[in-house]
Enzyme design. Structure first.
Site, PDB file in Angstrom:
ATOM      1  N   LYS A 188       0.776   4.791   8.284  1.00  0.00           N
ATOM      2  CA  LYS A 188       1.299   5.322   6.839  1.00  0.00           C
ATOM      3  C   LYS A 188       0.115   5.466   5.882  1.00  0.00           C
ATOM      4  O   LYS A 188       0.159   6.379   5.143  1.00  0.00           O
ATOM      5  CB  LYS A 188       2.201   4.235   6.641  1.00  0.00           C
ATOM      6  CG  LYS A 188       2.794   4.173   5.136  1.00  0.00           C
ATOM      7  CD  LYS A 188       2.186   3.103   4.074  1.00  0.00           C
ATOM      8  CE  LYS A 188       2.275   1.783   4.622  1.00  0.00           C
ATOM      9  NZ  LYS A 188       1.422   0.871   3.950  1.00  0.00           N
ATOM     10  N   LYS A 196      -7.455   1.768  -2.735  1.00  0.00           N
ATOM     11  CA  LYS A 196      -6.857   1.222  -1.402  1.00  0.00           C
ATOM     12  C   LYS A 196      -6.968   2.425  -0.151  1.00  0.00           C
ATOM     13  O   LYS A 196      -7.376   2.310   0.829  1.00  0.00           O
ATOM     14  CB  LYS A 196      -5.580   0.581  -1.336  1.00  0.00           C
ATOM     15  CG  LYS A 196      -4.928   0.303  -0.277  1.00  0.00           C
ATOM     16  CD  LYS A 196      -5.364  -1.034   0.462  1.00  0.00           C
ATOM     17  CE  LYS A 196      -4.739  -1.326   1.705  1.00  0.00           C
ATOM     18  NZ  LYS A 196      -4.957  -2.676   2.407  1.00  0.00           N
ATOM     19  N   THR A 202       0.795  -1.253   0.072  1.00  0.00           N
ATOM     20  CA  THR A 202      -0.142   0.094  -0.020  1.00  0.00           C
ATOM     21  C   THR A 202       0.854   1.246  -0.107  1.00  0.00           C
ATOM     22  O   THR A 202       1.530   1.527   0.847  1.00  0.00           O
ATOM     23  CB  THR A 202      -0.969  -0.032   1.289  1.00  0.00           C
ATOM     24  OG1 THR A 202      -1.754  -1.206   1.358  1.00  0.00           O
ATOM     25  CG2 THR A 202      -1.918   1.357   1.138  1.00  0.00           C
TER      26      THR A 202
HETATM   27  P1  NDP Z   1       5.677  -6.769   7.070  1.00  0.00           P
HETATM   28  O1  NDP Z   1       6.293  -5.607   8.133  1.00  0.00           O
HETATM   29  O2  NDP Z   1       5.352  -8.118   7.577  1.00  0.00           O
HETATM   30  O3  NDP Z   1       6.570  -7.221   5.839  1.00  0.00           O
HETATM   31  C1  NDP Z   1       7.393  -6.179   5.031  1.00  0.00           C
HETATM   32  C2  NDP Z   1       8.381  -6.766   4.136  1.00  0.00           C
HETATM   33  O4  NDP Z   1       8.734  -5.661   3.275  1.00  0.00           O
HETATM   34  C3  NDP Z   1       9.368  -7.592   4.634  1.00  0.00           C
HETATM   35  O5  NDP Z   1       9.592  -8.661   3.771  1.00  0.00           O
HETATM   36  C4  NDP Z   1      10.434  -6.543   4.525  1.00  0.00           C
HETATM   37  O6  NDP Z   1      11.962  -7.406   4.529  1.00  0.00           O
HETATM   38  C5  NDP Z   1      10.491  -5.771   3.294  1.00  0.00           C
HETATM   39  N1  NDP Z   1      10.856  -4.623   3.319  1.00  0.00           N
HETATM   40  C6  NDP Z   1      10.615  -3.386   3.858  1.00  0.00           C
HETATM   41  N2  NDP Z   1      11.373  -2.340   3.678  1.00  0.00           N
HETATM   42  C7  NDP Z   1      12.322  -2.799   2.931  1.00  0.00           C
HETATM   43  C8  NDP Z   1      13.352  -2.309   2.050  1.00  0.00           C
HETATM   44  N3  NDP Z   1      13.629  -0.860   2.104  1.00  0.00           N
HETATM   45  N4  NDP Z   1      13.971  -3.238   1.201  1.00  0.00           N
HETATM   46  C9  NDP Z   1      13.875  -4.303   0.877  1.00  0.00           C
HETATM   47  N5  NDP Z   1      12.696  -4.984   1.752  1.00  0.00           N
HETATM   48  C10 NDP Z   1      11.857  -4.189   2.402  1.00  0.00           C
HETATM   49  O7  NDP Z   1       4.399  -5.927   6.568  1.00  0.00           O
HETATM   50  P2  NDP Z   1       3.286  -6.545   5.963  1.00  0.00           P
HETATM   51  O8  NDP Z   1       3.381  -7.667   5.005  1.00  0.00           O
HETATM   52  O9  NDP Z   1       2.260  -6.621   6.661  1.00  0.00           O
HETATM   53  O10 NDP Z   1       2.550  -5.288   4.722  1.00  0.00           O
HETATM   54  C11 NDP Z   1       3.262  -5.313   3.644  1.00  0.00           C
HETATM   55  C12 NDP Z   1       2.458  -4.056   2.830  1.00  0.00           C
HETATM   56  O11 NDP Z   1       1.110  -4.723   2.695  1.00  0.00           O
HETATM   57  C13 NDP Z   1       2.446  -2.735   3.430  1.00  0.00           C
HETATM   58  O12 NDP Z   1       2.582  -1.932   2.516  1.00  0.00           O
HETATM   59  C14 NDP Z   1       0.965  -2.815   4.077  1.00  0.00           C
HETATM   60  O13 NDP Z   1       0.234  -1.745   4.238  1.00  0.00           O
HETATM   61  C15 NDP Z   1       0.384  -3.664   3.175  1.00  0.00           C
HETATM   62  N6  NDP Z   1      -0.902  -4.674   3.610  1.00  0.00           N
HETATM   63  C16 NDP Z   1      -0.852  -5.154   4.976  1.00  0.00           C
HETATM   64  C17 NDP Z   1      -1.866  -5.879   5.484  1.00  0.00           C
HETATM   65  C18 NDP Z   1      -1.658  -6.731   6.627  1.00  0.00           C
HETATM   66  O14 NDP Z   1      -2.917  -7.181   7.259  1.00  0.00           O
HETATM   67  N7  NDP Z   1      -0.724  -6.938   7.072  1.00  0.00           N
HETATM   68  C19 NDP Z   1      -3.022  -6.022   4.631  1.00  0.00           C
HETATM   69  C20 NDP Z   1      -3.090  -5.309   3.298  1.00  0.00           C
HETATM   70  C21 NDP Z   1      -1.918  -4.715   2.875  1.00  0.00           C
HETATM   71  P3  NDP Z   1      12.469  -7.990   5.992  1.00  0.00           P
HETATM   72  O15 NDP Z   1      12.105  -9.099   5.887  1.00  0.00           O
HETATM   73  O16 NDP Z   1      14.040  -7.591   5.624  1.00  0.00           O
HETATM   74  O17 NDP Z   1      12.292  -6.928   7.107  1.00  0.00           O
END
Ligand code: NDP
Length: 245
Positions: A240, A172, A97
Site C-alpha cells: 500500500k 513518510k 500511512t
Molecule cells: P493493523 O492491521 O494491526 O491494525 C489496523 C487497525 O485499523 C485495526 O484496529 C483495524 O480494526 C482498523 N481498521 C482498519 N480498517 C478499518 C475500517 N474500515 N474501519 C474501522 N477500523 C478499521 O495495522 P498496523 O497497526 O500495523 O498499521 C496501521 C497503520 O499504521 C497503517 O497505515 C500502517 O501502514 C501504519 N504503520 C504501521 C507500522 C508497523 O510496523 N506495523 C509502522 C508505521 C506505520 P480491526 O481491529 O477491526 O481490524
C-alpha cells in the site's frame, strides 16, 4: 488554548494499541474505539479508560482523536463517522500511512466544521510504538501541532513539523522508499546466506557491526532466519505504501 487535553484513540491495531497504552500511561486517554469490539474491550479492561459506543461518541467525548487505521478508504470512512460528534476546536491527528492527497482532502472537509487536522505518520515499528520512541512526521498548522504536542510526545521520541497538511505523509512516502529497499536487500541477502549454509548468529553480528547494519537487519534478521514472521509490519501495508509512492 485547550485547557485540558482529552484524547481518544480510534484503531487499536499493532501500532494504535501500544500508542493508546502510552497515552493512557501519560494520563491523556479518555476513551477508545475499535471496529472489532473485543479489542477495545480488552484494552479497556487493562487500562482505566472507556470504550466509546461509536466513532461519533468517541469524537464527542474527546477534543483530540488519534486515528491509526489501515489505508485511505478506512481513514475516510472513520472520519466520516466521527464528523457528527466533532466540535469546532477539536483536532483529529492521524498516525496511519495514507496518501498526502487524502490527508489534504480530509483536512478541508473537517475545516468546514472548524475542526483541525494534523497528519502524523510514524516510523519505528511495533517496538517503537511500544516504547513510545516513534519518529513522528507531522503536517499541519504550527498552532494545532503545539496544542496536541503532549499527545505526540507521549507516543514518540521525536516530533518533526515538516510543513502544511500532507507534508507528514509526503515525508513518510520518502521514508518508505528507504524502508522497502532495505527490507528487500536484507531478505535477499539472508536467503543467500541460507543457501551458503552460513552460521546465522555469527552472520548477523558481523553484518550488523559493519556498513550493512540497519534497523531492519537488527530487529527482523534473527526472527526471519528462524522462520518467525509474527511481529511487525504486514507486507500488504508495505505494498500500500509503495503504491502511494
Ligand atoms: P493493523 O492491521 O494491526 O491494525 C489496523 C487497525 O485499523 C485495526 O484496529 C483495524 O480494526 C482498523 N481498521 C482498519 N480498517 C478499518 C475500517 N474500515 N474501519 C474501522 N477500523 C478499521 O495495522 P498496523 O497497526 O500495523 O498499521 C496501521 C497503520 O499504521 C497503517 O497505515 C500502517 O501502514 C501504519 N504503520 C504501521 C507500522 C508497523 O510496523 N506495523 C509502522 C508505521 C506505520 P480491526 O481491529 O477491526 O481490524
Amino acid at each position: 488554548l485547550m485547557s485540558e487535553l482529552k484524547a481518544g484513540v480510534l484503531g487499536l491495531g499493532a501500532m494504535g494499541g501500544p500508542m493508546a497504552s502510552n497515552l493512557a500511561a501519560a494520563g491523556l486517554l479518555v476513551a477508545v474505539w475499535n471496529r472489532t469490539g473485543e479489542k477495545a474491550a480488552a484494552f479497556a479492561r487493562e487500562h482505566d479508560v472507556d470504550v466509546a459506543g461509536s466513532p461519533q461518541e468517541l469524537a464527542a467525548r474527546c477534543n483530540v482523536v488519534l486515528t491509526c487505521v489501515s489505508a485511505d478508504p478506512d481513514l475516510e470512512e472513520v472520519i466520516g463517522l466521527m464528523v457528527p460528534g466533532l466540535e469546532p476546536g477539536d483536532v483529529v491527528v492521524d498516525a496511519s500511512t495514507v496518501n498526502p492527497l487524502t490527508a489534504q482532502l480530509l483536512a478541508r472537509r473537517l475545516a468546514e466544521d472548524g475542526v483541525a487536522f494534523v497528519d502524523a505518520p510514524v516510523s519505528g515499528g511495533v517496538e517503537g510504538a511500544i516504547r513510545g520512541t516513534l519518529s513522528v512526521m507531522a503536517g499541519g498548522e504550527s498552532a494545532d501541532i503545539e496544542r496536541i504536542r503532549p499527545v505526540l510526545e507521549a507516543i514518540s521520541g521525536m516530533v518533526t513539523h515538516m510543513g502544511p497538511v500532507g507534508s507528514g505523509q509526503a515525508t513518510k512516502a520518502v521514508n518508505q522508499v528507504i524502508v522497502a529497499g532495505i527490507a528487500e536487500g536484507v531478505c535477499e541477502a539472508l536467503a543467500l546466506s541460507e543457501k551458503l549454509n552460513l552460521p546465522s548468529v555469527r552472520l548477523l553480528s558481523v553484518l550488523g557491526a559493519g556498513a550493512a547494519g540497519s534497523w531492519f537487519l537488527e530487529h527482523r534478521g534473527a526472527s526471519m532466519l528462524e522462520n518467525r514472521f509474527d511481529t511487525g509490519f504486514k507486507p500488504a501495508l508495505l505494498l500500500k505504501d509503495l503504491k502511494i509512492v
